[in-house]
Design an enzyme around this catalytic site. Structure first.
Site, PDB file in Angstrom:
ATOM      1  N   GLU A  50       0.829  -1.204   0.000  1.00  0.00           N
ATOM      2  CA  GLU A  50       0.000   0.000   0.000  1.00  0.00           C
ATOM      3  C   GLU A  50       0.866   1.258   0.000  1.00  0.00           C
ATOM      4  O   GLU A  50       0.595   2.227  -0.714  1.00  0.00           O
ATOM      5  CB  GLU A  50      -0.904   0.025   1.235  1.00  0.00           C
ATOM      6  CG  GLU A  50      -1.916  -1.098   1.302  1.00  0.00           C
ATOM      7  CD  GLU A  50      -1.405  -2.313   2.072  1.00  0.00           C
ATOM      8  OE1 GLU A  50      -0.204  -2.649   1.955  1.00  0.00           O
ATOM      9  OE2 GLU A  50      -2.218  -2.930   2.775  1.00  0.00           O
ATOM     10  N   CYS A  81      -2.119  -2.728   7.307  1.00  0.00           N
ATOM     11  CA  CYS A  81      -1.542  -2.643   8.655  1.00  0.00           C
ATOM     12  C   CYS A  81      -1.708  -1.220   9.207  1.00  0.00           C
ATOM     13  O   CYS A  81      -2.046  -0.279   8.474  1.00  0.00           O
ATOM     14  CB  CYS A  81      -0.076  -3.041   8.619  1.00  0.00           C
ATOM     15  SG  CYS A  81       1.000  -1.801   7.870  1.00  0.00           S
ATOM     16  N   CYS A  84       0.214   1.677   7.462  1.00  0.00           N
ATOM     17  CA  CYS A  84      -0.368   1.978   6.146  1.00  0.00           C
ATOM     18  C   CYS A  84      -1.664   2.754   6.297  1.00  0.00           C
ATOM     19  O   CYS A  84      -1.961   3.653   5.501  1.00  0.00           O
ATOM     20  CB  CYS A  84      -0.611   0.691   5.352  1.00  0.00           C
ATOM     21  SG  CYS A  84       0.907  -0.005   4.678  1.00  0.00           S
TER      22      CYS A  84
HETATM   23  N1  THU Z   1       2.277  -6.288   4.197  1.00  0.00           N
HETATM   24  C1  THU Z   1       1.774  -5.459   3.228  1.00  0.00           C
HETATM   25  O1  THU Z   1       2.337  -5.351   2.140  1.00  0.00           O
HETATM   26  N2  THU Z   1       0.659  -4.755   3.510  1.00  0.00           N
HETATM   27  C2  THU Z   1      -0.004  -4.800   4.711  1.00  0.00           C
HETATM   28  O2  THU Z   1      -0.925  -4.037   4.936  1.00  0.00           O
HETATM   29  C3  THU Z   1       0.378  -5.792   5.721  1.00  0.00           C
HETATM   30  C4  THU Z   1       1.672  -6.459   5.501  1.00  0.00           C
HETATM   31  C5  THU Z   1       3.496  -7.033   3.920  1.00  0.00           C
HETATM   32  C6  THU Z   1       4.676  -6.626   4.757  1.00  0.00           C
HETATM   33  C7  THU Z   1       5.514  -7.877   4.737  1.00  0.00           C
HETATM   34  O3  THU Z   1       6.300  -7.869   3.563  1.00  0.00           O
HETATM   35  C8  THU Z   1       4.495  -8.994   4.626  1.00  0.00           C
HETATM   36  O4  THU Z   1       3.284  -8.390   4.179  1.00  0.00           O
HETATM   37  C9  THU Z   1       4.233  -9.742   5.929  1.00  0.00           C
HETATM   38  O5  THU Z   1       3.897  -8.864   6.942  1.00  0.00           O
END
Ligand code: THU
Length: 124
Positions: A50, A81, A84
């Protein structure tokens, strides 16, 4: 948007978590900018899909965003998360967040539902 997020997910670099994420951010004018998560051996330097999408878009001069799609391989739609959510709130406002899985499950909510009572420039 989901199709483009899914294509972006295929470009994810996630050798450590194996959790691949794709995102597609849309402007009111219909432009779409994608992102994928990019991990690093120094784990804390990894970046979510994101934020890659929103930083790409802002750095290209885009603004006035209306929605973001996020695609994962999880069994259930995956919400962004916490960091983000904060970045999306400050740079995109109360956009629609479409969460989808590669198997076709989906859920759409507004960002204000994911980040109630936000800290932002109005708080300063
Ligand atoms: N991740 C994302 O790309 N977006 C999110 O909102 C949550 C987590 C990624 C970060 C990391 O590379 C993997 O997912 C595991 O946490």
């Amino acid at each position: 948007m989901v199709a483009l997020a899914r294509e972006a997910r295929a470009r994810a670099r996630a050798p450590y978590s194996r959790f691949r994420v794709g995102a597609a951010l849309k402007t009111r004018g219909g432009e779409i900018v994608t992102g994928c998560n990019i991990e690093n051996a120094s784990y804390g330097l990894s970046m979510c899909a994101e934020r890659v999408a929103v930083f790409k878009a802002v750095s290209e001069g885009l603004s006035d965003f209306v929605a973001i799609a996020v695609v994962t391989g999880s069994g259930r739609p995956t919400p962004p998360c916490g960091p983000c959510r904060q970045i999306l709130w400050e740079l995109c406002g109360d956009i629609a967040v479409h969460m989808a899985t590669v198997r076709g499950r989906s859920l759409t909510v507004r960002l204000s539902r994911l980040l109630p009572l936000p800290f932002d420039e109005k708080s300063l």
